[in-house]
Write a protein that holds these residues in place. Structure first.
Motif, mmCIF file in Angstrom:
data_model
loop_
_atom_site.group_PDB
_atom_site.id
_atom_site.type_symbol
_atom_site.label_atom_id
_atom_site.label_comp_id
_atom_site.label_asym_id
_atom_site.label_seq_id
_atom_site.Cartn_x
_atom_site.Cartn_y
_atom_site.Cartn_z
ATOM 1 N N SER A 110 0.822 -1.204 0.000
ATOM 2 C CA SER A 110 0.000 0.000 0.000
ATOM 3 C C SER A 110 0.857 1.256 0.000
ATOM 4 O O SER A 110 2.031 1.227 0.381
ATOM 5 C CB SER A 110 -0.888 -0.008 1.251
ATOM 6 O OG SER A 110 -1.630 1.183 1.353
ATOM 7 N N ASP A 111 0.221 2.371 -0.377
ATOM 8 C CA ASP A 111 0.865 3.670 -0.182
ATOM 9 C C ASP A 111 0.563 4.182 1.222
ATOM 10 O O ASP A 111 0.985 5.270 1.596
ATOM 11 C CB ASP A 111 0.428 4.677 -1.239
ATOM 12 C CG ASP A 111 -1.043 5.082 -1.129
ATOM 13 O OD1 ASP A 111 -1.753 4.600 -0.222
ATOM 14 O OD2 ASP A 111 -1.485 5.876 -1.975
ATOM 15 N N GLY A 112 -0.169 3.391 2.019
ATOM 16 C CA GLY A 112 -0.416 3.690 3.416
ATOM 17 C C GLY A 112 -1.489 4.724 3.705
ATOM 18 O O GLY A 112 -1.779 5.017 4.843
ATOM 19 N N ARG A 113 -2.111 5.247 2.680
ATOM 20 C CA ARG A 113 -3.097 6.305 2.887
ATOM 21 C C ARG A 113 -4.505 5.732 2.900
ATOM 22 O O ARG A 113 -4.837 4.883 2.096
ATOM 23 C CB ARG A 113 -2.969 7.361 1.800
ATOM 24 C CG ARG A 113 -1.701 8.184 1.946
ATOM 25 C CD ARG A 113 -1.396 9.008 0.705
ATOM 26 N NE ARG A 113 -0.130 9.711 0.847
ATOM 27 C CZ ARG A 113 1.055 9.139 0.690
ATOM 28 N NH1 ARG A 113 1.145 7.866 0.395
ATOM 29 N NH2 ARG A 113 2.158 9.849 0.839
ATOM 30 N N ILE A 152 4.242 -3.523 3.137
ATOM 31 C CA ILE A 152 5.173 -3.075 2.117
ATOM 32 C C ILE A 152 4.671 -1.718 1.643
ATOM 33 O O ILE A 152 3.661 -1.632 0.949
ATOM 34 C CB ILE A 152 5.261 -4.074 0.939
ATOM 35 C CG1 ILE A 152 5.645 -5.466 1.439
ATOM 36 C CG2 ILE A 152 6.264 -3.559 -0.106
ATOM 37 C CD1 ILE A 152 5.592 -6.545 0.379
ATOM 38 N N GLY A 153 5.354 -0.682 2.093
ATOM 39 C CA GLY A 153 4.989 0.670 1.702
ATOM 40 C C GLY A 153 5.653 0.994 0.382
ATOM 41 O O GLY A 153 6.879 0.948 0.267
ATOM 42 N N ARG A 181 7.120 8.611 0.721
ATOM 43 C CA ARG A 181 8.299 9.464 0.926
ATOM 44 C C ARG A 181 8.828 9.325 2.354
ATOM 45 O O ARG A 181 8.050 9.176 3.291
ATOM 46 C CB ARG A 181 7.964 10.921 0.622
ATOM 47 C CG ARG A 181 7.614 11.185 -0.836
ATOM 48 C CD ARG A 181 7.342 12.665 -1.089
ATOM 49 N NE ARG A 181 6.468 13.289 -0.104
ATOM 50 C CZ ARG A 181 5.141 13.347 -0.194
ATOM 51 N NH1 ARG A 181 4.522 12.828 -1.232
ATOM 52 N NH2 ARG A 181 4.427 13.933 0.748
ATOM 53 N N PRO A 182 10.142 9.426 2.530
ATOM 54 C CA PRO A 182 10.722 9.319 3.883
ATOM 55 C C PRO A 182 10.182 10.358 4.859
ATOM 56 O O PRO A 182 10.111 10.098 6.053
ATOM 57 C CB PRO A 182 12.224 9.537 3.644
ATOM 58 C CG PRO A 182 12.446 9.147 2.224
ATOM 59 C CD PRO A 182 11.181 9.513 1.489
ATOM 60 N N ILE A 213 9.667 0.522 -0.266
ATOM 61 C CA ILE A 213 10.299 0.421 -1.578
ATOM 62 C C ILE A 213 9.759 1.534 -2.473
ATOM 63 O O ILE A 213 8.710 2.111 -2.204
ATOM 64 C CB ILE A 213 10.050 -0.964 -2.231
ATOM 65 C CG1 ILE A 213 8.547 -1.207 -2.444
ATOM 66 C CG2 ILE A 213 10.676 -2.074 -1.395
ATOM 67 C CD1 ILE A 213 8.226 -2.491 -3.189
ATOM 68 N N ASP A 214 10.514 1.815 -3.537
ATOM 69 C CA ASP A 214 10.082 2.841 -4.489
ATOM 70 C C ASP A 214 9.548 2.240 -5.776
ATOM 71 O O ASP A 214 8.761 2.870 -6.473
ATOM 72 C CB ASP A 214 11.244 3.788 -4.813
ATOM 73 C CG ASP A 214 11.631 4.639 -3.613
ATOM 74 O OD1 ASP A 214 10.720 5.102 -2.901
ATOM 75 O OD2 ASP A 214 12.842 4.822 -3.384
#
Length: 167
Positions: free
Chosen positions: A54-57, A82-83, A87-88, A111-112
């Protein structure tokens, strides 16, 4: 409409088919999705784990973050987050994803690019294959439904555990 879902299966072609029908876009009910996934683990015996990419949002859940955390803690299922593309300096999103995974006994990786997924999957597999189960009996006066903290200490190694359990 809702994305297609399916019951647990060992069939890779069925999973690949279901995943191919997913399309990004719209809102994300991340907390609701985690709770729904954990609910589906009820009655499943043996080693269990949830991998969350996920992008966590979360932009659309009916449940709150705190409700999801409480449900996740009680589920007994470790969550491996797994994000991707977080962004940091996106501190709130990272804090929430880290907390969810840590409190369930899982880990978080960031990961990017999707090509880094195989490395993360390998790390998760290694961790799951090297786990041991510790058991103990709570005191006879332990009240059911009350959160109990757990701490494990080892010599000559390291231990990672859930923060507690609900008898």
């Amino acid at each position: 409409g809702l994305p297609p879902t399916m019951a647990f299966t060992h069939s890779r072609p069925m999973v690949q088919g279901a995943l191919s029908r997913f399309r990004p876009g719209g809102k994300t009910a991340l907390y609701d999705a985690v709770m729904y996934a954990l609910y589906n683990f009820q009655g499943i015996r043996g080693q269990r784990a949830l991998v969350l990419i996920s992008d966590g949002r979360d932009t659309a859940s009916k449940f709150t973050f705190d409700q999801m955390i409480e449900y996740a803690r009680r589920s007994g299922v470790p969550i491996y987050g797994i994000g991707i593309g977080i962004r940091p300096n996106d501190n709130d999103v990272r804090f929430k994803l880290d907390r969810l995974c840590r409190e369930t006994g899982g880990t978080t990786s960031y990961i990017d690019q999707a090509r880094a997924l195989q490395r993360v999957y390998d790390d998760i597999e290694t961790e799951l294959r090297s786990q041991y189960i510790l058991g103990f009996y709570p005191p006879s006066d332990a009240k059911p439904g009350k959160w109990r903290e757990v701490e494990v200490e080892v010599e000559g190694g390291k231990a990672k555990t859930v923060k507690g359990y609900v008898p």
